[in-house]
Scaffold this active site. Sequence first.
Site, PDB file in Angstrom:
ATOM      1  CE  LYS A 208      53.092  42.695  39.014  1.00  0.00           C
ATOM      2  NZ  LYS A 208      52.611  42.369  40.350  1.00  0.00           N
ATOM      3  CD  GLU A 214      43.728  34.319  29.253  1.00  0.00           C
ATOM      4  OE1 GLU A 214      44.967  34.523  29.343  1.00  0.00           O
ATOM      5  OE2 GLU A 214      43.082  33.726  30.120  1.00  0.00           O
ATOM      6  N   GLY A 269      48.372  42.622  40.780  1.00  0.00           N
ATOM      7  CA  GLY A 269      47.435  42.832  39.668  1.00  0.00           C
ATOM      8  C   GLY A 269      46.080  43.324  40.142  1.00  0.00           C
ATOM      9  NE  ARG A 270      44.628  39.197  44.794  1.00  0.00           N
ATOM     10  CZ  ARG A 270      45.686  38.476  44.487  1.00  0.00           C
ATOM     11  NH1 ARG A 270      46.052  38.356  43.228  1.00  0.00           N
ATOM     12  NH2 ARG A 270      46.402  37.882  45.423  1.00  0.00           N
ATOM     13  CD  GLU A 355      43.411  36.564  41.090  1.00  0.00           C
ATOM     14  OE1 GLU A 355      42.652  36.226  40.171  1.00  0.00           O
ATOM     15  OE2 GLU A 355      44.228  37.480  40.971  1.00  0.00           O
ATOM     16  CG  HIS A 386      12.376  42.291  41.106  1.00  0.00           C
ATOM     17  ND1 HIS A 386      11.016  42.379  41.257  1.00  0.00           N
ATOM     18  CD2 HIS A 386      12.886  43.463  41.573  1.00  0.00           C
ATOM     19  CE1 HIS A 386      10.708  43.571  41.761  1.00  0.00           C
ATOM     20  NE2 HIS A 386      11.825  44.243  41.970  1.00  0.00           N
ATOM     21  CE  LYS A 514      48.152  34.813  34.241  1.00  0.00           C
ATOM     22  NZ  LYS A 514      48.932  36.022  34.447  1.00  0.00           N
TER      23      LYS A 514
HETATM   24  C1  G6Q Z   1      45.829  39.571  39.880  1.00  0.00           C
HETATM   25  C2  G6Q Z   1      46.271  38.374  39.185  1.00  0.00           C
HETATM   26  C3  G6Q Z   1      45.695  38.213  37.804  1.00  0.00           C
HETATM   27  C4  G6Q Z   1      46.360  39.103  36.758  1.00  0.00           C
HETATM   28  C5  G6Q Z   1      45.953  38.635  35.380  1.00  0.00           C
HETATM   29  C6  G6Q Z   1      46.583  39.458  34.284  1.00  0.00           C
HETATM   30  O1  G6Q Z   1      46.156  39.870  40.994  1.00  0.00           O
HETATM   31  O2  G6Q Z   1      47.636  38.284  39.202  1.00  0.00           O
HETATM   32  O3  G6Q Z   1      44.312  38.448  37.777  1.00  0.00           O
HETATM   33  O4  G6Q Z   1      46.027  40.438  36.952  1.00  0.00           O
HETATM   34  O5  G6Q Z   1      46.285  37.285  35.234  1.00  0.00           O
HETATM   35  O6  G6Q Z   1      47.973  39.444  34.391  1.00  0.00           O
HETATM   36  P1  G6Q Z   1      48.844  40.456  33.563  1.00  0.00           P
HETATM   37  O7  G6Q Z   1      48.515  41.829  34.021  1.00  0.00           O
HETATM   38  O8  G6Q Z   1      50.269  40.076  33.833  1.00  0.00           O
HETATM   39  O9  G6Q Z   1      48.469  40.281  32.122  1.00  0.00           O
END
Ligand code: G6Q
Length: 550
Positions: A208, A214, A269-270, A355, A386, A514
């Site tokens: 996003k 990462e 994001g989620r 989250e 199990h 972050k």
């Molecule tokens: C989700 C969070 C988080 C995010 C990641 C990746 O709701 O904001 O999990 O999706 O940190 O972020 P980017 O999509 O900006 O790389």
Amino acid sequence: MLKKSFTETQAFQQLQSAFAQIQAVHLTQLFEQDAERFNRYRKEWGPLLFDPSKTHLNDAVFQAMHALADELQLSQSFADMCSGVAINETENRAVLHTALRKGPDAEVMVQGKNVIPEIHAVLNKMRVFSDAVINGERRGYSGKAFTDIVNIGIGGSDLGPVMVCEALKHYQVPHLQMHFVSNVDGAHLVETLKRLNPETTLFLIASKTFTTQETMANAHSARTWVLKHYGDEAAIAAHFVAISTASTEVAAFGIGLDQMFGFWDWVGGRYSLWSAIGLSICLAVGYSHFEQLLAGALFVDEHTLQCDFEDNIPMQMAMIGMWYTHFFHYPTYAVIPYDQYLHRFPAYLQQADMESNGKSVDRNGKPVTYATGPIIWGEPGTNGQHAFFQLMHQGTHIIPADFIVAARPLHDLPMHHDILLSNCFAQSEAFMTGKTAAQVKQELAARGMTTAEIERHTPFRVFEGNRPSCTFIIEQLTPYTLGILIALYEHKIFFQGLLWNIYSFDQWGVELGKKLASAILPEIQDKHKSLQHDAGTNGLIQHIRTKSDM
Ligand code: G6Q
């Protein structure tokens, strides 16, 4: 939107007295009192059956929950979210993953502009692109058709698409293999690329913000891998596309805007698998299946908008979760899909739920005085049986659970499915009924044990039962029913945020993580930099500095 929690309502008193009446009642007694309990509480909606009858609900509890839903105006708040009100106040944004599922003729206004045409323009771009990759029109730099797609992203830009691609494996396009690289641990990228050919590999860089450490590290290393093979910068355009809201950062990486699939800041994001972040899903199973996924979620959006508490499944899921978290003090909640295809569903839900509702300050900026989001966890059945089910049956912690199963399998091994179903139902039955000392003694006597042996062995074989669970039965696992399942949980999370009076759509804890790593990175890279952390952290960094010399 009201800014008060469930504890500040009149209905809360009603819930407290209903709790006082029911807290010591065993679930089996509830069934003894009312043999029609299953029919009274189960809801059938399209291809879904939701059965909360094995939870501590009775008329008084149900009425109090209904009164709470009305008093906190849950339905109105849901309608506000869907119509573009900026309910994410700490980030000053609307929350509109529901708009992503709407048809082209809908209208959802954000700051005076209807966002539906833009959504459908991106969907159309996704359809054209995924069709072209799947049918081989869109090829790599050397003219070969793609065989492998690597989605590079993390968190919300990874967990949803991975979960859906795994869940819909049955529908997968046979000649394209999907891979997901999320972890900055180089092993993830290296192990993925080991078996791939740069000439037939397409990378989707999903972020996003397009700044996540990462993802950017993995994207740059993937770019180097492709460049090393071709020795030609021009190859990048053929092998990389970006999915992002940040066009400047995408251009700086070297991906042209025609190669970018956009989305908007009002998609969290989620909650983003329904947006361009779902491009990997379109490539994995074809665009028409992605459309079916959206349609399933839309079905739940409409259900949630139209139904009052009596019939509203996500609202009831939210209330039951609150009931066990606050009143019964059960800190965790398990999600157990009896479906191997759904093996990543609990991991996906961990992020979606924890989250969103892992917060301890209310919407007035005050510390909360009650437990908020529970610890969500789970694994598929029957594997879990199990492993950790022992604790769920006889441990000191009581863990409410959701069981999810399909009535019909996607394979032609009916015997397997019968075994799966029987295990699913047997476990929820055993959690509820347990086994009394009298039953154990009878069993042991029938096996010929002496009285002394029976007395000795009985305590270990008693199950208290009274462990609550909800069961979800879908007709079959399809893109449509998967869309239903995901949206049910999304809206449950939304309603729980309202009950707890917390902001569900920010994530300051993630932002902190972050930033922290960026401070330590230069100290690991330059061993002469002075360390200003606590003594424990300084010690760890010093230790690594000595080890990297070896
Ligand atoms: C989700 C969070 C988080 C995010 C990641 C990746 O709701 O904001 O999990 O999706 O940190 O972020 P980017 O999509 O900006 O790389």
